[in-house]
Design a protein around this motif. Structure first.
Motif, PDB file in Angstrom:
ATOM      1  N   GLU A   1       0.785  -1.236  -0.178  1.00 35.37           N
ATOM      2  CA  GLU A   1      -0.102   0.020  -0.077  1.00 35.37           C
ATOM      3  C   GLU A   1       0.842   1.227   0.039  1.00 35.37           C
ATOM      4  O   GLU A   1       0.359   2.183  -0.635  1.00 35.37           O
ATOM      5  CB  GLU A   1      -1.041  -0.045   1.046  1.00 35.37           C
ATOM      6  CG  GLU A   1      -2.146   0.787   0.853  1.00 35.37           C
ATOM      7  CD  GLU A   1      -2.990   1.478   1.773  1.00 35.37           C
ATOM      8  OE1 GLU A   1      -2.106   1.638   3.110  1.00 35.37           O
ATOM      9  OE2 GLU A   1      -3.893   2.295   1.728  1.00 35.37           O
TER      10      GLU A   1
ATOM     11  N   GLN B   1      -4.453  -9.133   0.316  1.00 36.67           N
ATOM     12  CA  GLN B   1      -5.393  -7.982  -0.176  1.00 36.67           C
ATOM     13  C   GLN B   1      -6.461  -7.370   0.787  1.00 36.67           C
ATOM     14  O   GLN B   1      -6.694  -6.220   0.987  1.00 36.67           O
ATOM     15  CB  GLN B   1      -6.106  -8.567  -1.307  1.00 36.67           C
ATOM     16  CG  GLN B   1      -7.059  -7.628  -1.801  1.00 36.67           C
ATOM     17  CD  GLN B   1      -8.099  -8.407  -3.139  1.00 36.67           C
ATOM     18  OE1 GLN B   1      -9.282  -8.502  -2.566  1.00 36.67           O
ATOM     19  NE2 GLN B   1      -7.550  -9.039  -4.037  1.00 36.67           N
ATOM     20  N   GLU B   2      -6.889  -8.468   1.742  1.00 35.43           N
ATOM     21  CA  GLU B   2      -7.879  -7.917   2.804  1.00 35.43           C
ATOM     22  C   GLU B   2      -7.320  -7.120   3.797  1.00 35.43           C
ATOM     23  O   GLU B   2      -7.930  -6.001   4.120  1.00 35.43           O
ATOM     24  CB  GLU B   2      -8.413  -9.027   3.640  1.00 35.43           C
ATOM     25  CG  GLU B   2      -9.266  -9.059   4.600  1.00 35.43           C
ATOM     26  CD  GLU B   2     -10.754  -8.191   4.440  1.00 35.43           C
ATOM     27  OE1 GLU B   2     -10.902  -8.539   3.065  1.00 35.43           O
ATOM     28  OE2 GLU B   2     -11.183  -7.568   4.998  1.00 35.43           O
TER      29      GLU B   2
ATOM     30  N   LYS C   1      -7.232  -3.541   2.370  1.00 33.86           N
ATOM     31  CA  LYS C   1      -8.476  -3.018   2.420  1.00 33.86           C
ATOM     32  C   LYS C   1      -8.742  -2.474   3.902  1.00 33.86           C
ATOM     33  O   LYS C   1      -9.264  -1.307   4.067  1.00 33.86           O
ATOM     34  CB  LYS C   1      -9.659  -4.188   2.279  1.00 33.86           C
ATOM     35  CG  LYS C   1     -11.104  -3.567   2.202  1.00 33.86           C
ATOM     36  CD  LYS C   1     -11.955  -4.506   2.538  1.00 33.86           C
ATOM     37  CE  LYS C   1     -12.117  -5.689   1.237  1.00 33.86           C
ATOM     38  NZ  LYS C   1     -13.396  -6.670   1.937  1.00 33.86           N
TER      39      LYS C   1
ATOM     40  N   LYS D   1      -7.152   0.893   4.483  1.00 33.72           N
ATOM     41  CA  LYS D   1      -7.940   1.881   3.770  1.00 33.72           C
ATOM     42  C   LYS D   1      -9.088   2.241   4.574  1.00 33.72           C
ATOM     43  O   LYS D   1      -9.436   3.430   4.857  1.00 33.72           O
ATOM     44  CB  LYS D   1      -8.346   1.709   2.182  1.00 33.72           C
ATOM     45  CG  LYS D   1      -6.866   1.495   1.469  1.00 33.72           C
ATOM     46  CD  LYS D   1      -7.410   1.149   0.129  1.00 33.72           C
ATOM     47  CE  LYS D   1      -6.216   1.170  -0.919  1.00 33.72           C
ATOM     48  NZ  LYS D   1      -5.203   2.166  -0.795  1.00 33.72           N
TER      49      LYS D   1
ATOM     50  N   VAL E   1     -15.434   0.764   1.033  1.00 42.57           N
ATOM     51  CA  VAL E   1     -15.753   0.027  -0.169  1.00 42.57           C
ATOM     52  C   VAL E   1     -17.116   0.251  -0.968  1.00 42.57           C
ATOM     53  O   VAL E   1     -18.136   0.162  -0.384  1.00 42.57           O
ATOM     54  CB  VAL E   1     -15.804  -1.466   0.373  1.00 42.57           C
ATOM     55  CG1 VAL E   1     -15.900  -2.470  -0.812  1.00 42.57           C
ATOM     56  CG2 VAL E   1     -14.630  -1.780   1.161  1.00 42.57           C
TER      57      VAL E   1
ATOM     58  N   PHE F   1     -11.105  -5.360  -4.674  1.00 43.82           N
ATOM     59  CA  PHE F   1     -12.190  -4.499  -4.058  1.00 43.82           C
ATOM     60  C   PHE F   1     -11.823  -3.261  -4.568  1.00 43.82           C
ATOM     61  O   PHE F   1     -10.849  -2.731  -5.083  1.00 43.82           O
ATOM     62  CB  PHE F   1     -12.100  -4.468  -2.679  1.00 43.82           C
ATOM     63  CG  PHE F   1     -10.977  -3.945  -2.015  1.00 43.82           C
ATOM     64  CD1 PHE F   1     -10.669  -2.513  -1.867  1.00 43.82           C
ATOM     65  CD2 PHE F   1      -9.798  -4.735  -1.644  1.00 43.82           C
ATOM     66  CE1 PHE F   1      -9.398  -1.977  -1.420  1.00 43.82           C
ATOM     67  CE2 PHE F   1      -8.693  -4.396  -1.180  1.00 43.82           C
ATOM     68  CZ  PHE F   1      -8.508  -2.804  -1.142  1.00 43.82           C
TER      69      PHE F   1
ATOM     70  N   VAL G   1     -12.644   0.739  -3.643  1.00 47.95           N
ATOM     71  CA  VAL G   1     -12.988   2.075  -2.495  1.00 47.95           C
ATOM     72  C   VAL G   1     -13.218   3.065  -3.300  1.00 47.95           C
ATOM     73  O   VAL G   1     -12.870   3.407  -4.617  1.00 47.95           O
ATOM     74  CB  VAL G   1     -11.967   2.008  -1.867  1.00 47.95           C
ATOM     75  CG1 VAL G   1     -11.848   1.145  -0.609  1.00 47.95           C
ATOM     76  CG2 VAL G   1     -10.402   2.320  -2.306  1.00 47.95           C
TER      77      VAL G   1
ATOM     78  N   ASN H   1      -4.235  -6.412  -4.841  1.00 42.18           N
ATOM     79  CA  ASN H   1      -5.671  -6.040  -5.074  1.00 42.18           C
ATOM     80  C   ASN H   1      -5.715  -5.886  -6.698  1.00 42.18           C
ATOM     81  O   ASN H   1      -6.418  -4.773  -7.149  1.00 42.18           O
ATOM     82  CB  ASN H   1      -5.918  -4.691  -4.588  1.00 42.18           C
ATOM     83  CG  ASN H   1      -7.408  -4.522  -4.497  1.00 42.18           C
ATOM     84  OD1 ASN H   1      -8.245  -5.265  -4.708  1.00 42.18           O
ATOM     85  ND2 ASN H   1      -7.801  -3.138  -4.324  1.00 42.18           N
TER      86      ASN H   1
END
Ligand code: OOG
Ligand code: MG
Length: 262
Positions: free
Chosen positions: A16, A44-45, A48, A51, A58, A83, A85, A160
């Motif tokens: 990230e 990936q989660e 998320k 964020k 989301v 996902f 956002v 992601n």
């Protein structure tokens, strides 16, 4: 799972940071060759969750690597899911700050907006079309955090699926009114047509990509909520863009959507 919680959190933070600071990196499987699919989705989660903790919302999901053109271009043979956002959304006709990105590429896609939840297993084109409120043209901007877009499937899932920005616009239509297999798309860069295709390039029918996503989420005990926006995947190869480029996507029966890179 092969990675510890600590390593997962570390890799999420690393990827990230690369996104937020527009820096590239080597693919994470080089240092973690044993990581498995569960690890990839856990990273990936964790991105998320980072964020969400900062106040992001989301707004939907994406399927990627759903056409042969894309699989061939990236050297993989299975789709990936990610996902979306609110931070990724760019208004129709808007501008994207190219200096905030690493090496952006654009893709012509059909986006689905749902009016009912979709929960796998067992989702198919029929359940997807019934749960869809409307479809709308979408330009996805992907920006892999991996150097030169060189990755394998686990690395890209952790990242992601290269998600960066998306723009939707043009006309909306209920999916029953269209044949999404034969619907034609033309992607233009600075007024020149640069990529062409038809909806069937995405798994035979773009709704198949949404069904696959719902079934994949179902395996993890999750669903696609009503009101989600879902990108069904690039119909053609992705096209590189640079500062100064203007992109227009024209979709048969659905008008056009554009974005500029400043
Ligand atoms: C992965 C994401 C691919 C699509 O629509 O196929 C994707 C990548 O190619 O970097 O978004
Ligand atoms: Mg895409």
């Amino acid at each position: 799972m092969k990675l510890t919680r600590e390593v997962i959190e570390h890799l999420a933070e690393h990827l990230e940071r690369c996104e937020l600071e527009a820096r590239d990196t080597t693919k994470i499987t080089d240092e973690h060759p044993d990581m498995d699919w569960e690890d990839a989705y856990a990273i990936q989660e964790a991105i998320k969750q980072r964020k969400l903790a900062r106040g992001a919302r989301v707004v939907g999901f994406k399927a990627g690597l759903t056409s042969h053109a894309k699989m061939r271009q990236m050297g993989v043979s299975t789709p990936c899911f990610g996902f979306l956002v609110d931070d990724y959304a760019v208004p129709e006709g808007g501008e994207i700050d190219t200096s905030a990105l690493i090496h952006p590429k654009v893709e012509p896609e059909i986006a689905f907006v749902t009016k009912a939840p979709l929960k796998g297993p067992g989702c198919h084109i029929g359940t997807v079309l019934t749960a869809t409120d409307f479809v709308i043209p979408a330009i996805e901007v992907i920006d892999s955090r991996y150097r030169d877009f060189k990755f394998d499937l686990k690395s890209v899932i952790a990242d992601n699926c290269s998600s960066s920005r998306f723009v939707v616009g043009g006309r909306i239509a209920p999916p029953q009114e269209l044949d999404l297999r034969t619907i034609g798309v033309v992607l233009e860069k600075n007024g020149e047509p640069v990529a062409f295709g038809a909806g069937a390039a995405v798994l035979g029918h773009p709704a198949s990509a949404i069904a696959m996503l719902a079934n994949e989420l179902g395996r993890r005990g999750e669903e696609i909520p009503a009101g989600s926006l879902i990108l069904s995947g690039g119909i053609t190869e992705a096209v590189s863009v640079q500062k100064g480029d203007a992109i227009t996507l024209r979709v048969q029966h659905l008008g056009s959507v554009g974005v500029r890179f400043r």
